[in-house]
Design an enzyme around this catalytic site. Structure first.
Site: not given
Ligand code: BJW
Length: 237
Positions: A56, A91, A94, A109, A175
């Protein structure tokens, strides 16, 4: 709170990709060979705090060498035109939305430029490093961690986000892979409350079929074009 909001734009790592910020789940993923689900957890931090801090600290330092792109700027232009009717929920940890000119941004996040004390739970603006274990400015304990939301932790601003999603006319996702909840469920929540839903993503996301409309291509092209189209319909306020 946020009574006027008619458009919610959810953004993910893809909107910052063309600024040079790596995404999580694309080929050159951010955690270099680790699944983000295995390393972005409080347990991983407890096991290897030095490694997590280094990661980080490097990302925080790298912020000063990246710039907002046309997609961030287009959302700021939309806000200039419609004001309080737009809410950006990101999410991303930055600060490219803010530097692109957006003012109404919720970081569900957390933020790289914020530190959270595990001792007194206070949060502080932070531009330096945390790996050298500086003392908390408030309680003095050396318990500062990145103020970001890891798996298993509760995202920020959920009440405000759900409240807005229940009233919006338009929900747009930009995205994001749709792999992480609760953000991945926002499309269904907004649709269930009557919103029209649009996906703007490089490729179809996991939840692409859930949207009323999906457009695929780079955000720096899709978002400005979508904003132009929308402003052509609603006109400036
Ligand atoms: C482009 C592009 C260009 C590329 N133009 N597009 C089972 C079922 C359902 C849920 C769960 C489960 N087991 C556990 C859970 C919950 C869990 C979860 O979701 N797990 C999954 C693995 C299933 N979630 C949690 O634990 C969350 N908390 C929670 O649920 O609390 C309980 C609760 C909440 C609310 C109400 C009630 C209860 C917390 C999640 C925390 C995620 N943290 C991270 C790290 C943050 C710090 C850091 O940045 O280091 O967040 S993980 C990471 O993933 C980060 C991101 O914000 C997040 C999402 O990723 P994102 O942004 O979608 O990126 P990518 O890389 O996945 O995708 C990029 C996209 O862009 C792609 O589609 C490309 O195609 C596209 N792209 N270039 C347009 N030029």
């Amino acid at each position: 709170m946020d009574r006027l909001v008619r458009i919610v734009v959810l953004t993910g790592a893809g909107i910052s990709a063309e600024s040079g910020v790596p995404t999580f789940r694309d080929a050159e993923g951010l955690w270099h060979g680790h699944r983000v689900e295995d390393v972005a957890t409080p347990e991983a931090y407890d096991r290897q705090p030095g490694l997590v801090h280094r990661f980080y600290d490097e990302r925080r330092a790298a912020l000063s060498s990246v710039e907002p792109n046309d997609a961030h700027r287009a959302l700021a232009r939309l806000e200039d035109a419609v004001g309080d009717e737009l809410l950006v929920v990101t999410q991303n940890i930055d600060d490219l939305h803010e530097r692109g000119g957006s003012r109404r941004v919720l970081h569900m996040h957390g933020r790289l430029r914020s530190a959270l004390c595990r001792g007194c739970r206070r949060r502080f603006e932070w531009t330096g490093t945390l790996g050298d274990r500086p003392p908390c400015p408030r309680c003095g304990r050396r318990e500062l961690r990145p103020d970001v939301v890891w798996f298993g932790e509760l995202p920020y601003e959920m009440d405000r986000i759900h409240d807005a999603l229940a009233r919006v006319e338009l929900f747009v996702s930009v995205g994001t892979s749709g792999a992480v909840h609760p953000a991945a469920g926002f499309v269904l929540y907004a649709a269930a409350h009557g919103a029209r839903t649009v996906e703007l993503n490089l490729v179809p996301s996991a939840g692409s079929h859930l949207f009323d409309e999906a457009r695929h291509g780079p955000a720096s092209r899709l978002v400005p074009a979508w904003v132009d189209e929308l402003l052509g319909r609603v006109g400036p306020s």
